[in-house]
Design a protein around this motif. Structure first.
Motif, mmCIF file in Angstrom:
data_model
loop_
_atom_site.group_PDB
_atom_site.id
_atom_site.type_symbol
_atom_site.label_atom_id
_atom_site.label_comp_id
_atom_site.label_asym_id
_atom_site.label_seq_id
_atom_site.Cartn_x
_atom_site.Cartn_y
_atom_site.Cartn_z
ATOM 1 N N PRO A 94 5.401 71.691 -62.337
ATOM 2 C CA PRO A 94 5.487 72.627 -61.223
ATOM 3 C C PRO A 94 4.623 72.197 -60.041
ATOM 4 C CG PRO A 94 3.973 73.472 -62.873
ATOM 5 C CD PRO A 94 4.485 72.149 -63.402
ATOM 6 N N LEU A 95 5.057 72.570 -58.859
ATOM 7 C CA LEU A 95 4.248 72.560 -57.654
ATOM 8 C C LEU A 95 3.993 74.006 -57.251
ATOM 9 C CD1 LEU A 95 6.160 69.925 -55.472
ATOM 10 C CD2 LEU A 95 4.089 69.523 -56.823
ATOM 11 N N HIS A 265 10.413 78.726 -53.409
ATOM 12 C CA HIS A 265 9.653 79.829 -53.993
ATOM 13 C C HIS A 265 10.372 80.291 -55.250
ATOM 14 C CE1 HIS A 265 12.810 82.572 -52.600
ATOM 15 N NE2 HIS A 265 12.697 82.021 -51.393
ATOM 16 N N GLY A 266 9.682 81.070 -56.075
ATOM 17 C CA GLY A 266 10.323 81.780 -57.166
ATOM 18 C C GLY A 266 10.654 83.195 -56.733
ATOM 19 N N MET A 267 10.776 84.098 -57.716
ATOM 20 C CA MET A 267 11.194 85.457 -57.385
ATOM 21 C C MET A 267 10.851 86.391 -58.537
ATOM 22 S SD MET A 267 14.959 86.667 -55.961
ATOM 23 C CE MET A 267 14.867 85.581 -54.528
ATOM 24 N N MET A 382 1.226 85.326 -54.568
ATOM 25 C CA MET A 382 0.601 84.180 -55.236
ATOM 26 C C MET A 382 0.686 84.245 -56.758
ATOM 27 S SD MET A 382 -2.696 83.351 -52.787
ATOM 28 C CE MET A 382 -3.119 85.041 -52.344
ATOM 29 N N THR A 383 1.564 85.095 -57.302
ATOM 30 C CA THR A 383 1.732 85.126 -58.746
ATOM 31 C C THR A 383 2.515 83.888 -59.191
ATOM 32 O OG1 THR A 383 3.848 86.304 -58.735
ATOM 33 C CG2 THR A 383 1.820 87.645 -58.625
ATOM 34 N N PRO A 384 2.357 83.468 -60.437
ATOM 35 C CA PRO A 384 3.099 82.287 -60.906
ATOM 36 C C PRO A 384 4.607 82.405 -60.744
ATOM 37 C CG PRO A 384 1.328 82.821 -62.438
ATOM 38 C CD PRO A 384 1.377 83.940 -61.442
ATOM 39 N N LEU A 388 5.127 79.114 -58.386
ATOM 40 C CA LEU A 388 5.454 77.874 -59.085
ATOM 41 C C LEU A 388 6.917 77.509 -58.879
ATOM 42 C CD1 LEU A 388 3.519 78.255 -62.453
ATOM 43 C CD2 LEU A 388 2.777 77.164 -60.325
ATOM 44 N N VAL A 389 7.130 76.292 -58.392
ATOM 45 C CA VAL A 389 8.478 75.774 -58.197
ATOM 46 C C VAL A 389 8.584 74.450 -58.947
ATOM 47 C CG1 VAL A 389 8.804 76.911 -55.981
ATOM 48 C CG2 VAL A 389 7.836 74.605 -56.039
#
Length: 396
Positions: A94-95, A265-267, A382-384, A388-389
């Motif tokens: 992950p980045l 980004h995630g979601m 800023m949660t994982p 995390l991507v």
């Protein structure tokens, strides 16, 4: 929504407890500089050492494909899941997206190789210090001069100047947008309507130069997440499509090439009730002393009436308790939320108060932002799940 009195609120989260993005070691802003450095582009620095140089590099960015969401659905993405290990010569890690974890900020970080505090696209909406208005940096409204807003060259422009064949393959609708101009321009833009056509064109562009840097983009997964959620049948169907497209591109890689699949980004899905969706427009405590509400539900910029900054900060900390990291502008900058340094032109774009969600909650604005307030899937903080991507690699 009625809020508890101040003495009933839990102790606010410490600003220092927020998991700051890995700027300079493993964020989206570090990806293209590392890849371009491996191609000999002057001024670029490699900071992700495990990325071995290649002559031809393609970045396939899938809007909304978080690391945690991908790992939660291996049956829907067998090819991408295989890249989490070592099959096909690939490696997966992950980045971090950067703060806020939102499309405009992340695409600018990818294209310029800079954190939001430098490129200046520091939120979904931010205040323009010159006009006092909120500016939507995804839609670029109200319009402002793009290159005054973001003056740095893109990595694609620098690569092209160094003799690298640079190309972006995306929807034709994005060709002339201000966001593309300031974040992703340089070389040749090729508009293709379907995902398959974009993938095939990206492979052709990789083979078009002895050294090539190609970017291609898919947005439909993000739209499905916003409308239906990240575990909906529609979202999973889009993930299956993404998986097929990634494999299609991997199968067409010309010699001496590397493909990186990543995201902006995630979601996270947020329930529809008053405990999880705090309505700014109906909450007199949160509205007190606030001139403008910027950002988005999980990453708010709060602009206070002059002289009310401290009162707004105190109130937001008390009302939001342990659900948000709530910082003053100075605290957020000092903590490195927007990067290791902030350009002077960017400083006043950041809210007097910055609120980043820790729990599965939103600060909606049902009157000011009716469409955004009804989205199932959300991101920004800023949660994982949001930060995390994936960085998935295939080499030919």
């Amino acid at each position: 929504m009625t809020q508890p009195t101040a003495w009933e609120h839990p102790e606010p989260l410490a600003v220092s407890s927020a998991p700051v993005p890995a700027y300079g070691t493993g964020s989206l802003a570090d990806l293209l500089p590392t890849l371009a450095a491996g191609m000999g582009v002057p001024g670029m620095t490699s900071v992700i050492p495990e990325l071995t140089p290649a002559d031809r590099v393609c970045v396939f960015l899938v809007d909304g494909l978080g690391w945690e969401q991908l790992r939660a659905h291996p049956e829907d993405a067998p090819f991408l899941t295989s890249l989490l290990g070592s099959s096909r010569g690939g490696t997966g890690r992950p980045l971090t997206a950067g703060y806020p974890a939102t499309t405009a900020a992340s695409l600018a970080s990818v294209g310029t190789g800079l954190p939001p505090g430098a490129h200046g696209l520091a939120g979904y909406t931010v205040r323009n210090p010159d006009t006092g208005e909120l500016m939507n940096q995804l839609r670029w409204h109200p319009y402002t001069d793009p290159h005054a807003w973001q003056p740095y060259p893109t990595v694609f422009q620098l690569a092209e100047q160094a003799g690298v064949h640079a190309a972006q393959v995306s929807s034709p609708a994005f060709e002339t947008t201000p966001l593309t101009r300031v974040a992703l321009s340089g070389g040749t833009f090729l508009g293709r309507l379907s995902g398959e056509d974009r993938i095939d064109c990206a492979a052709e562009q990789l083979a078009a130069g002895d050294r090539s840097l190609v970017y291609t983009y898919y947005s439909e997964l993000d739209g499905a997440g916003h409308r239906y959620g990240v575990d909906s049948d529609t979202w999973r169907g889009q993930l299956m499509t993404v998986d097929r497209l990634a494999q299609r591109l991997a199968d067409q890689l010309p010699p001496r090439s590397v493909l990186y699949v990543t995201a902006d980004h995630g979601m996270i899905d947020v329930p529809f009730d008053e405990q999880h969706r705090i309505d700014f427009d109906a909450d007199w405590e949160l509205r007190a002393g606030v001139a403008l509400l910027g950002g988005e539900g999980r990453a708010r910029h709060v602009y206070a009436v002059p002289g009310a900054e401290e009162d707004v900060l105190t109130c937001w900390r008390e009302v939001l308790g342990e659900q948000f990291w709530v910082a003053s502008r100075e605290e957020a900058v000092a903590a490195g939320w927007f990067g290791p340094h902030i350009d002077d032109r960017v400083y006043a774009r950041i809210g007097d108060v910055v609120a980043a969600a820790r729990d599965d909650v939103l600060i909606i604005a049902s009157e000011r932002e009716p469409k955004e307030s009804t989205m199932v899937g959300n991101h920004g903080s800023m949660t994982p799940a949001e930060q995390l991507v994936p960085l998935l690699e295939v080499r030919s």
